[in-house]
Design a protein around this motif. Sequence first.
Motif, PDB file in Angstrom:
ATOM      1  N   ILE A 214       1.241  -1.354  -0.295  1.00 43.96           N
ATOM      2  CA  ILE A 214       0.207   0.386   0.214  1.00 43.96           C
ATOM      3  C   ILE A 214       0.938   1.113   0.017  1.00 43.96           C
ATOM      4  N   LEU A 215       0.846   1.928  -0.807  1.00 47.25           N
ATOM      5  CA  LEU A 215       1.097   3.222  -0.964  1.00 47.25           C
ATOM      6  C   LEU A 215       1.395   4.529   0.053  1.00 47.25           C
ATOM      7  N   VAL A 216       2.184   5.042   1.017  1.00 44.15           N
ATOM      8  CA  VAL A 216       1.610   5.426   1.904  1.00 44.15           C
ATOM      9  C   VAL A 216       1.886   7.436   1.638  1.00 44.15           C
ATOM     10  N   LYS A 217       2.948   7.623   0.896  1.00 40.15           N
ATOM     11  CA  LYS A 217       3.292   8.641   0.764  1.00 40.15           C
ATOM     12  C   LYS A 217       4.446   8.646  -0.467  1.00 40.15           C
ATOM     13  N   LYS A 218       4.360   9.904  -1.217  1.00 35.45           N
ATOM     14  CA  LYS A 218       4.906   9.732  -2.536  1.00 35.45           C
ATOM     15  C   LYS A 218       5.242  11.191  -2.674  1.00 35.45           C
ATOM     16  N   ILE A 219       6.361  11.124  -3.507  1.00 38.36           N
ATOM     17  CA  ILE A 219       7.507  12.640  -3.521  1.00 38.36           C
ATOM     18  C   ILE A 219       8.564  12.377  -4.251  1.00 38.36           C
ATOM     19  N   CYS A 220       8.149  13.402  -5.724  1.00 34.85           N
ATOM     20  CA  CYS A 220       8.767  13.856  -6.512  1.00 34.85           C
ATOM     21  C   CYS A 220       9.352  14.619  -6.551  1.00 34.85           C
ATOM     22  N   PHE A 221      10.303  14.776  -6.557  1.00 33.13           N
ATOM     23  CA  PHE A 221      10.972  15.830  -7.369  1.00 33.13           C
ATOM     24  C   PHE A 221      11.794  16.561  -7.858  1.00 33.13           C
ATOM     25  N   THR A 222      11.199  18.211  -8.176  1.00 29.88           N
ATOM     26  CA  THR A 222      11.417  18.789  -9.898  1.00 29.88           C
ATOM     27  C   THR A 222      12.368  18.374 -10.426  1.00 29.88           C
ATOM     28  N   GLU A 223      12.228  18.857 -12.457  1.00 23.09           N
ATOM     29  CA  GLU A 223      12.482  17.610 -13.216  1.00 23.09           C
ATOM     30  C   GLU A 223      14.072  18.014 -13.444  1.00 23.09           C
ATOM     31  N   ARG A 224      14.246  19.448 -12.466  1.00 25.68           N
ATOM     32  CA  ARG A 224      15.695  19.467 -12.017  1.00 25.68           C
ATOM     33  C   ARG A 224      16.377  18.866 -11.559  1.00 25.68           C
ATOM     34  N   TYR A 225      15.810  18.317  -9.933  1.00 28.14           N
ATOM     35  CA  TYR A 225      17.124  17.448  -9.542  1.00 28.14           C
ATOM     36  C   TYR A 225      16.475  16.077  -9.759  1.00 28.14           C
ATOM     37  N   LYS A 226      17.957  15.105  -8.746  1.00 27.63           N
ATOM     38  CA  LYS A 226      17.806  13.442  -9.102  1.00 27.63           C
ATOM     39  C   LYS A 226      17.688  12.904  -8.330  1.00 27.63           C
ATOM     40  N   ILE A 227      17.088  11.887  -7.333  1.00 24.45           N
ATOM     41  CA  ILE A 227      17.501  10.681  -6.164  1.00 24.45           C
ATOM     42  C   ILE A 227      18.088   9.792  -7.554  1.00 24.45           C
ATOM     43  N   ASN A 228      19.273   8.944  -6.448  1.00 28.98           N
ATOM     44  CA  ASN A 228      19.793   8.201  -6.733  1.00 28.98           C
ATOM     45  C   ASN A 228      19.901   7.227  -5.178  1.00 28.98           C
ATOM     46  N   TYR A 229      20.538   5.760  -5.619  1.00 31.20           N
ATOM     47  CA  TYR A 229      20.377   5.181  -4.515  1.00 31.20           C
ATOM     48  C   TYR A 229      22.013   3.962  -5.095  1.00 31.20           C
ATOM     49  N   ASN A 230      22.790   4.132  -3.892  1.00 31.66           N
ATOM     50  CA  ASN A 230      23.528   2.807  -4.492  1.00 31.66           C
ATOM     51  C   ASN A 230      23.877   1.608  -4.260  1.00 31.66           C
ATOM     52  N   ASN A 231      22.296   1.272  -3.989  1.00 35.78           N
ATOM     53  CA  ASN A 231      22.279  -0.109  -2.741  1.00 35.78           C
ATOM     54  C   ASN A 231      21.049  -0.381  -3.715  1.00 35.78           C
ATOM     55  N   LYS A 232      20.608  -2.460  -3.413  1.00 33.38           N
ATOM     56  CA  LYS A 232      19.229  -2.301  -3.489  1.00 33.38           C
ATOM     57  C   LYS A 232      17.774  -1.768  -3.520  1.00 33.38           C
ATOM     58  N   SER A 233      17.039  -1.866  -4.054  1.00 31.04           N
ATOM     59  CA  SER A 233      15.590  -0.829  -3.304  1.00 31.04           C
ATOM     60  C   SER A 233      15.155  -1.836  -3.440  1.00 31.04           C
ATOM     61  N   PRO A 234      14.293  -2.363  -2.312  1.00 30.82           N
ATOM     62  CA  PRO A 234      13.902  -1.172  -1.634  1.00 30.82           C
ATOM     63  C   PRO A 234      14.457  -0.948  -0.270  1.00 30.82           C
ATOM     64  N   PHE A 235      14.458   0.166   0.432  1.00 34.57           N
ATOM     65  CA  PHE A 235      15.436   0.014   1.255  1.00 34.57           C
ATOM     66  C   PHE A 235      14.336   0.218   2.830  1.00 34.57           C
ATOM     67  N   GLY A 236      15.139  -0.970   3.722  1.00 38.54           N
ATOM     68  CA  GLY A 236      13.554  -1.097   5.028  1.00 38.54           C
ATOM     69  C   GLY A 236      14.535  -0.653   6.071  1.00 38.54           C
ATOM     70  N   PHE A 237      13.980  -1.669   7.229  1.00 28.69           N
ATOM     71  CA  PHE A 237      14.682  -1.602   8.701  1.00 28.69           C
ATOM     72  C   PHE A 237      13.630  -2.967   9.480  1.00 28.69           C
ATOM     73  N   THR A 238      14.761  -3.481  10.086  1.00 30.39           N
ATOM     74  CA  THR A 238      14.174  -4.517  10.809  1.00 30.39           C
ATOM     75  C   THR A 238      13.623  -3.706  12.143  1.00 30.39           C
ATOM     76  N   TYR A 239      12.644  -5.103  12.928  1.00 36.05           N
ATOM     77  CA  TYR A 239      11.826  -4.662  13.888  1.00 36.05           C
ATOM     78  C   TYR A 239      12.734  -3.860  15.048  1.00 36.05           C
ATOM     79  N   GLY A 240      14.723  -4.206  15.056  1.00 36.95           N
ATOM     80  CA  GLY A 240      15.286  -3.672  16.321  1.00 36.95           C
ATOM     81  C   GLY A 240      16.459  -2.323  15.409  1.00 36.95           C
ATOM     82  N   GLY A 241      15.315  -1.826  14.454  1.00 36.93           N
ATOM     83  CA  GLY A 241      15.818  -0.621  13.661  1.00 36.93           C
ATOM     84  C   GLY A 241      17.479  -1.295  13.256  1.00 36.93           C
ATOM     85  N   THR A 242      17.963  -2.131  12.878  1.00 37.29           N
ATOM     86  CA  THR A 242      18.927  -1.555  11.848  1.00 37.29           C
ATOM     87  C   THR A 242      18.166  -1.957  10.476  1.00 37.29           C
TER      88      THR A 242
END
Length: 141
Positions: free
Chosen positions: A80-108
Amino acid sequence: MNDNGFTLIEVILVISILSIIMTIAIPMVDMDLGYMDKMAAEFIADVRFVQMETMKYPEAGYQIDINKNKGEYYIRKKLILVKKICFTERYKINYNNKSPFGFTYGGTPINAGTFTILDTKTNESKKVTIVPTTGRTIIKE
Protein backbone atom coordinates in the motif's frame (compact mmCIF):
# COMPACT_ATOMS: atom_id res chain seq x y z
CA MET A 1 8.12 81.99 -7.46
CA ASN A 2 10.94 79.53 -6.63
CA ASP A 3 11.24 76.40 -8.87
CA ASN A 4 13.67 74.30 -6.80
CA GLY A 5 11.60 71.06 -6.63
CA PHE A 6 10.24 68.32 -8.89
CA THR A 7 6.66 67.89 -9.93
CA LEU A 8 4.75 64.73 -9.10
CA ILE A 9 4.71 63.73 -12.77
CA GLU A 10 8.52 63.92 -12.97
CA VAL A 11 8.98 61.79 -9.84
CA ILE A 12 6.53 59.11 -11.07
CA LEU A 13 8.19 59.07 -14.50
CA VAL A 14 11.68 58.60 -13.01
CA ILE A 15 10.50 55.83 -10.65
CA SER A 16 8.73 53.97 -13.47
CA ILE A 17 11.80 54.20 -15.75
CA LEU A 18 14.06 52.93 -12.94
CA SER A 19 11.72 50.03 -12.21
CA ILE A 20 11.74 49.00 -15.89
CA ILE A 21 15.54 49.12 -15.97
CA MET A 22 15.77 47.09 -12.75
CA THR A 23 13.51 44.34 -14.09
CA ILE A 24 15.66 44.04 -17.20
CA ALA A 25 19.09 44.42 -15.58
CA ILE A 26 18.71 42.21 -12.51
CA PRO A 27 18.69 38.50 -13.37
CA MET A 28 15.84 36.42 -12.16
CA VAL A 29 16.42 35.07 -8.67
CA ASP A 30 16.79 31.30 -8.54
CA MET A 31 13.44 30.04 -7.26
CA ASP A 32 14.94 26.71 -6.17
CA LEU A 33 17.04 28.31 -3.46
CA GLY A 34 17.06 25.90 -0.52
CA TYR A 35 15.07 23.22 -2.34
CA MET A 36 17.78 20.59 -2.04
CA ASP A 37 18.15 21.23 1.70
CA LYS A 38 14.39 20.96 2.15
CA MET A 39 14.18 17.72 0.19
CA ALA A 40 17.13 16.18 2.07
CA ALA A 41 15.53 17.09 5.40
CA GLU A 42 12.19 15.65 4.27
CA PHE A 43 13.89 12.46 3.10
CA ILE A 44 15.63 12.05 6.46
CA ALA A 45 12.32 12.61 8.25
CA ASP A 46 10.74 9.92 6.05
CA VAL A 47 13.59 7.48 6.77
CA ARG A 48 13.17 8.07 10.50
CA PHE A 49 9.41 7.64 10.17
CA VAL A 50 9.85 4.28 8.43
CA GLN A 51 12.38 3.21 11.06
CA MET A 52 10.12 4.14 13.99
CA GLU A 53 6.99 2.61 12.46
CA THR A 54 8.86 -0.63 11.71
CA MET A 55 10.12 -0.78 15.29
CA LYS A 56 6.60 -0.20 16.65
CA TYR A 57 4.78 -2.44 14.16
CA PRO A 58 7.23 -5.00 12.67
CA GLU A 59 4.49 -6.80 10.77
CA ALA A 60 3.50 -3.60 8.88
CA GLY A 61 6.39 -3.96 6.40
CA TYR A 62 7.28 -0.29 5.86
CA GLN A 63 9.75 0.36 3.01
CA ILE A 64 11.18 3.21 0.98
CA ASP A 65 11.38 2.54 -2.75
CA ILE A 66 13.44 4.76 -5.08
CA ASN A 67 12.52 5.39 -8.71
CA LYS A 68 15.71 6.87 -10.19
CA ASN A 69 14.23 7.42 -13.65
CA LYS A 70 11.28 9.51 -12.48
CA GLY A 71 13.09 11.23 -9.60
CA GLU A 72 10.62 9.95 -7.02
CA TYR A 73 10.57 7.89 -3.89
CA TYR A 74 7.69 6.09 -2.26
CA ILE A 75 6.89 5.00 1.25
CA ARG A 76 4.98 1.75 1.26
CA LYS A 77 3.30 -0.25 3.97
CA LYS A 78 3.60 -3.72 2.44
CA LEU A 79 2.13 -2.99 -1.00
CA ILE A 80 0.00 0.00 0.00
CA LEU A 81 1.37 3.40 -1.01
CA VAL A 82 1.55 5.66 2.05
CA LYS A 83 3.45 8.63 0.59
CA LYS A 84 4.86 9.63 -2.80
CA ILE A 85 7.53 12.31 -3.11
CA CYS A 86 8.34 13.76 -6.54
CA PHE A 87 11.40 15.92 -7.10
CA THR A 88 11.22 18.76 -9.61
CA GLU A 89 12.72 18.06 -13.04
CA ARG A 90 15.94 19.80 -12.09
CA TYR A 91 16.71 17.34 -9.28
CA LYS A 92 17.43 13.61 -9.31
CA ILE A 93 17.66 11.05 -6.54
CA ASN A 94 20.00 8.11 -6.73
CA TYR A 95 20.72 5.15 -4.47
CA ASN A 96 23.90 3.08 -4.42
CA ASN A 97 22.26 -0.10 -3.17
CA LYS A 98 19.31 -2.33 -3.91
CA SER A 99 15.86 -0.87 -3.60
CA PRO A 100 13.56 -1.11 -1.60
CA PHE A 101 15.11 0.08 1.60
CA GLY A 102 13.71 -0.74 5.03
CA PHE A 103 14.46 -1.64 8.63
CA THR A 104 14.27 -4.64 10.92
CA TYR A 105 12.15 -4.59 14.06
CA GLY A 106 15.32 -3.63 16.00
CA GLY A 107 15.93 -0.54 13.86
CA THR A 108 18.80 -1.99 11.83
CA PRO A 109 18.59 -0.99 8.17
CA ILE A 110 18.04 -3.48 5.36
CA ASN A 111 19.94 -2.47 2.19
CA ALA A 112 21.58 0.51 3.93
CA GLY A 113 23.57 2.85 1.76
CA THR A 114 23.90 6.38 0.46
CA PHE A 115 21.17 8.37 -1.24
CA THR A 116 22.34 11.22 -3.47
CA ILE A 117 20.17 14.22 -4.33
CA LEU A 118 21.67 15.90 -7.40
CA ASP A 119 20.97 19.34 -8.84
CA THR A 120 21.41 18.73 -12.57
CA LYS A 121 21.73 22.45 -13.31
CA THR A 122 24.63 23.24 -10.94
CA ASN A 123 25.91 19.67 -10.33
CA GLU A 124 25.69 20.24 -6.58
CA SER A 125 24.71 17.26 -4.53
CA LYS A 126 23.72 16.24 -1.03
CA LYS A 127 24.34 12.76 0.20
CA VAL A 128 22.22 11.15 2.86
CA THR A 129 23.92 8.09 4.32
CA ILE A 130 22.15 5.49 6.42
CA VAL A 131 24.75 3.80 8.60
CA PRO A 132 24.44 0.00 8.15
CA THR A 133 24.68 -1.12 11.78
CA THR A 134 22.82 1.62 13.63
CA GLY A 135 20.41 3.12 11.10
CA ARG A 136 21.66 6.59 11.91
CA THR A 137 21.17 9.16 9.12
CA ILE A 138 23.98 11.53 8.11
CA ILE A 139 23.92 14.38 5.59
CA LYS A 140 27.10 15.01 3.60
CA GLU A 141 27.38 18.14 1.51
